[in-house]
Design an enzyme around this catalytic site. Structure first.
Site, PDB file in Angstrom:
ATOM      1  N   LYS A 282       0.836  -1.195   0.000  1.00  0.00           N
ATOM      2  CA  LYS A 282       0.000   0.000   0.000  1.00  0.00           C
ATOM      3  C   LYS A 282       0.874   1.249   0.000  1.00  0.00           C
ATOM      4  O   LYS A 282       1.898   1.304   0.675  1.00  0.00           O
ATOM      5  CB  LYS A 282      -0.915   0.011   1.225  1.00  0.00           C
ATOM      6  CG  LYS A 282      -2.189  -0.787   1.060  1.00  0.00           C
ATOM      7  CD  LYS A 282      -3.169  -0.487   2.177  1.00  0.00           C
ATOM      8  CE  LYS A 282      -4.529  -1.108   1.886  1.00  0.00           C
ATOM      9  NZ  LYS A 282      -5.533  -0.752   2.912  1.00  0.00           N
ATOM     10  N   GLU A 368     -20.110  -7.006   9.414  1.00  0.00           N
ATOM     11  CA  GLU A 368     -21.134  -6.293  10.176  1.00  0.00           C
ATOM     12  C   GLU A 368     -22.236  -7.226  10.664  1.00  0.00           C
ATOM     13  O   GLU A 368     -22.741  -7.057  11.787  1.00  0.00           O
ATOM     14  CB  GLU A 368     -21.730  -5.173   9.319  1.00  0.00           C
ATOM     15  CG  GLU A 368     -20.785  -4.023   9.034  1.00  0.00           C
ATOM     16  CD  GLU A 368     -19.835  -4.279   7.876  1.00  0.00           C
ATOM     17  OE1 GLU A 368     -18.955  -3.448   7.624  1.00  0.00           O
ATOM     18  OE2 GLU A 368     -19.964  -5.348   7.212  1.00  0.00           O
ATOM     19  N   ARG A 396     -25.990  -3.686   6.268  1.00  0.00           N
ATOM     20  CA  ARG A 396     -25.745  -5.108   6.067  1.00  0.00           C
ATOM     21  C   ARG A 396     -26.273  -5.940   7.238  1.00  0.00           C
ATOM     22  O   ARG A 396     -26.470  -7.137   7.102  1.00  0.00           O
ATOM     23  CB  ARG A 396     -24.246  -5.360   5.921  1.00  0.00           C
ATOM     24  CG  ARG A 396     -23.622  -4.596   4.776  1.00  0.00           C
ATOM     25  CD  ARG A 396     -22.155  -4.905   4.648  1.00  0.00           C
ATOM     26  NE  ARG A 396     -21.858  -5.353   3.306  1.00  0.00           N
ATOM     27  CZ  ARG A 396     -20.669  -5.737   2.887  1.00  0.00           C
ATOM     28  NH1 ARG A 396     -19.661  -5.773   3.721  1.00  0.00           N
ATOM     29  NH2 ARG A 396     -20.474  -6.132   1.648  1.00  0.00           N
TER      30      ARG A 396
END
Length: 622
Positions: A282, A368, A396
Site C-alpha cells: 500500500k 457487520e 448489512r
C-alpha cells in the site's frame, strides 16, 4: 506521455516493459496530484498501479472482458485507463467522477462498488451470464485480503468454484499473510505453476494419457494422486482455494509487471475459475504512504491525513472522537461495557477504548452481520456491548438486528457514525437510510444528538436507560457550534436537552428537526419568527410531541435523511391518526440516492441550508 482518453487494451498490450513502467509512473503522479487536491483514497490506489496495468494488458474491457474491484476505492488507475483521463480532475466532486466504480459512469465499470466483499458474487454472476449467453469474454475481480474477513466472500467462493466460466479472482494481499510458503522447493513450485508453459504441458500430458487404451486413464489418475500428496506435504498454501474448486496461481510480486502479466495470462488461458494471489505494498511510490498506509488510506482535500492520538483525551474535533472518549470513560467504571468494530477502530474512535481495555475490545473484521449477532450474544451473557459502525455499513446487519436482537428485546447499543450526508464519497456511503431501517424494527430506540455534549448524554441513556436495540446516530466531522454572537434564543435551542427542546412563541408555523442541521433550523426560526421543536430522541417519538405539533396550522419538518420511512413521515402519520388539521410539509431526500458533493452543497441540493429553511418557513419556497 502515454496517458490520454484514447489509451486502451490494444495500446497497453503492445507496450514494451520500459513503456509500461513509464505508464505506471504517470498513473502514480496523476493519482497523487488529484487525490492531494480533491481528497480520496490514496494508499490503496498507489498500491495497485502495476496490477491495474497488468489487468488491462491481459483483459480487454472494450472487447468483452470485465474487470471488477471489490469496494472500488482502489479503481482510480482503472478509471484513468478507460477513457476518463481528461475528467479525472473532477474526481469526487459534484457532477464529477465517482471515487468508486459506477456502471452508469462508464461501461468499463462492470458493477457498482462501495461496500466490501461483494466482488466475487458479482463476478460469478456476470461470468455465468456470459457463459449462458455464449459470450467469449473473461471476467476478473480484484478482492483484497481485508475483504476475506467478510463472510459473503466465502459464500461466493463456495459456489463460484463449481462453475465452468472463465473467472479470475485476483487476491490482492497487501497486509495480511494468507498463505505459508515453506522452503526453496515450495517457492520453485510456485514459480513453475505461474507459467503458461506449465499449464500447456499439463494439458498435453493429460490428453496424451487419455488417448492410451486401457492403461491411460489409471496412469493419469495415479499421477494426479501422487501430485496431490506431494503438493499437500510441500505446498500447503493453495489447499483452501483449490479445495473450493479454484486453480491457484501465485504468490506473485504485485509490482513486477512481467510476473503479473504472465500469471494473469495463465489464469485467462486455463479458462476455468482461478485464484491469482499477488502481494502488493500500500502507498507504493509515495514514501509517507508506504511508511504509514493506514494514515494515508483516505485523505482530505489539500492532502491532509487524519492523525489520532490514543495516549490521552483531548478536546474532540469530531463526533467520532467525542463518542470514543466517552465510551472509554464509561468503560472505566463498568466492566460490562464491550466495544465492537468492523475493521474501523480509528475511524469510529474506538482506539481509545482499545488502548485502555483491550480485553473488552473486539475487531470483527469486515463482518457487520457477525458483529451485530456477536453483540447480541455478549448481551445475552450479561455484558453491555456497543457496536460502532458507519450508517452505510450497518445496512448489512438489518436481518441480525431484527431477528437476533429485537425479537427477544436483547439490549445492544449501536453507535451509528457518518449518519446523514457524508459528502464526496457519493451514493454508496451516504448515511440516509439507517433511520427508516431501524424505525421499521420493533423494540428500537434512536437518539440523534446535535452536539458533542448531547452525544455523551445520549450514549449513556442508550446504554443504561433503554431496553432492546438502542442507537445513537451522529454525523461525520465536527459539531456546528453555536457561537456567543448568536442571539440567546439560538444558544438556548442548542443547549443539551433530554428528549426534545421546544420554544413556543405563539407562531402559526412550527419547524421540527433533529441532529446536525438543528443549528441551521434554529437560525431559520430566529429569522422567520417560527417556533422550533428540536428532537433528540427520534424513535419512538417522545410523549407530548404530537400534542405540540397538533396545535399549529403548519408544520415544516427538516430531515437530513430519507423522507420515506423517516421521522417526518412518522410525525405526519400520527397527526393524521389524531385527526389534526395541521398541514405537514417534509423537506428531506425524496426517492433518490445522494450523489457526491460537499456536505454544504448537499444541504443546498435538498433545502437544508439556513437560508433555504428561512425561505421555506416564510412560505417563499414550494
Amino acid at each position: 506521455m502515454y496517458l490520454s482518453d484514447d489509451i486502451n487494451h490494444d495500446k497497453i498490450s503492445k507496450m514494451t516493459l520500459p513503456q509500461l513502467k513509464r505508464l505506471c509512473k504517470e498513473l502514480r503522479g496523476c493519482i497523487l496530484h488529484t487525490t492531494m487536491k480533491n481528497g480520496g483514497h490514496l494508499s490503496s490506489n498507489l498500491g495497485t498501479v502495476e496490477l491495474t496495468v497488468a489487468l488491462h494488458s491481459v483483459f480487454d474491457v472494450g472487447g468483452g472482458d470485465k474487470i471488477l474491484w471489490d469496494v472500488g476505492h482502489q479503481s482510480y488507475a482503472h478509471k484513468l485507463l478507460t477513457g476518463r483521463y481528461s475528467r479525472f480532475e473532477s474526481l469526487r466532486k459534484k457532477d464529477g467522477l465517482s471515487g468508486f466504480q459506477r456502471h452508469s459512469e462508464s461501461d468499463a465499470d462492470a458493477f457498482v462498488s462501495g461496500h466490501s466483499s461483494t466482488s466475487v458474487s458479482a463476478a460469478y454472476g456476470i461470468s455465468e451470464a456470459m457463459r449462458l449467453k455464449g459470450e467469449s469474454g473473461a471476467v476478473a475481480a480484484v478482492v483484497g485480503d481485508g475483504a476475506l474477513t467478510g463472510g459473503m466472500v466465502y459464500e461466493a467462493l463456495n459456489n463460484a468454484g463449481k462453475t465452468a466460466s472463465n473467472l479470475t479472482l485476483v487476491l490482492n494481499d497487501n497486509a495480511m499473510s494468507i498463505s505459508k510458503n515453506r522452503g526453496a522447493l515450495a517457492r520453485y513450485l510456485s514459480h513453475i505453476r505461474s507459467t503458461k508453459k506449465y499449464y500447456r504441458a499439463k494439458e498435453h500430458v493429460k490428453t496424451a494419457l487419455s488417448a492410451i487404451p486401457v492403461v491411460g486413464k489409471p496412469i493419469e489418475e495415479m499421477i494426479t494422486d501422487v501430485k496431490r500428496l506431494l503438493k499437500q506435504s510441500l505446498y500447503d498454501s493453495s489447499n483452501l482455494f483449490e479445495n473450493l474448486g479454484f486453480t491457484y496461481i501465485g504468490p506473485v510480486n504485485g509490482h513486477d509487471l512481467e510476473d503479473l502479466i504472465e500469471a494473469l495470462s495463465v489464469a485467462k488461458y486455463v479458462n476455468r475459475p482461478c485464484i491469482v494471489h499477488v502481494f502488493t505494498k500500500k502507498g507504493k511510490g509515495f514514501k509517507p504512504a508506504e511508511e504509514n498506509p493506514g494514515k494515508y488510506h483516505a485523505i482530505s482535500k489539500g492532502g491532509a491525513a487524519v492523525e489520532y492520538n490514543s495516549d490521552e483525551f483531548f478536546a474532540p474535533r469530531t463526533y467520532s472522537e467525542a463518542f470514543g472518549q466517552e465510551l472509554a470513560r464509561i468503560g472505566k467504571n463498568d466492566r460490562r461495557i464491550c466495544a465492537i468494530t468492523a475493521a474501523m477502530k480509528y475511524a469510529v474512535g474506538l482506539n481509545y477504548f482499545k488502548d485502555f481495555f483491550p480485553s473488552r475490545f473486539y475487531d470483527a473484521g469486515i463482518a457487520e452481520q457477525h458483529s451485530v449477532t456477536f453483540a447480541a450474544g455478549l448481551s445475552a451473557g450479561g455484558m453491555l456491548p456497543v457496536f460502532a459502525v458507519y450508517s452505510t455499513f450497518l445496512q448489512r446487519g438489518f436481518d441480525q438486528i431484527l431477528h437476533d436482537c429485537a425479537i427477544e428485546n436483547t439490549h445492544i447499543t449501536l453507535a451509528i457514525d457518518r449518519a446523514g450526508f457524508v459528502g464526496e464519497d457519493g451514493e454508496t456511503h451516504q448515511g440516509i437510510f439507517d433511520v427508516p431501517m431501524l424505525r421499521a424494527i420493533p423494540n428500537t430506540t434512536i437518539f440523534a444528538p446535535a452536539s458533542f455534549e448531547e452525544l455523551r448524554r445520549c450514549l449513556r441513556r442508550a446504554i443504561y436507560d433503554t431496553e432492546g436495540v438502542a442507537a445513537v446516530r451522529y454525523p461525520k466531522g465536527g459539531e456546528f457550534a453555536s457561537s456567543d454572537n448568536n442571539p440567546e434564543s439560538i444558544r438556548e435551542a442548542m443547549r443539551p436537552s433530554e428528549d426534545y427542546f421546544y420554544s413556543g412563541k405563539n407562531s402559526a408555523v412550527l419547524a421540527v428537526t433533529y441532529g446536525r442541521i438543528s443549528l441551521n433550523c434554529a437560525v431559520a426560526c430566529e429569522r422567520s419568527k417560527a417556533d422550533l421543536l428540536r428532537l433528540v430522541r427520534i424513535n419512538p417519538l417522545p410523549d407530548g410531541v404530537i400534542e405540540i405539533a397538533g396545535k399549529y396550522d403548519r408544520v415544516v419538518f427538516f430531515e437530513e435523511g430519507s423522507e420515506s420511512g423517516g421521522v417526518g413521515e412518522n410525525l405526519a402519520v400520527k397527526l393524521v391518526g389524531e385527526k389534526c388539521d395541521t398541514k405537514v410539509e417534509i423537506v428531506a431526500v425524496s426517492g433518490e440516492f445522494v450523489p457526491a458533493a460537499t456536505v454544504e452543497e448537499q444541504f443546498d441540493m435538498y433545502g437544508l441550508s439556513a437560508k433555504q429553511m428561512t425561505d421555506r418557513l416564510n412560505n417563499n419556497a414550494n
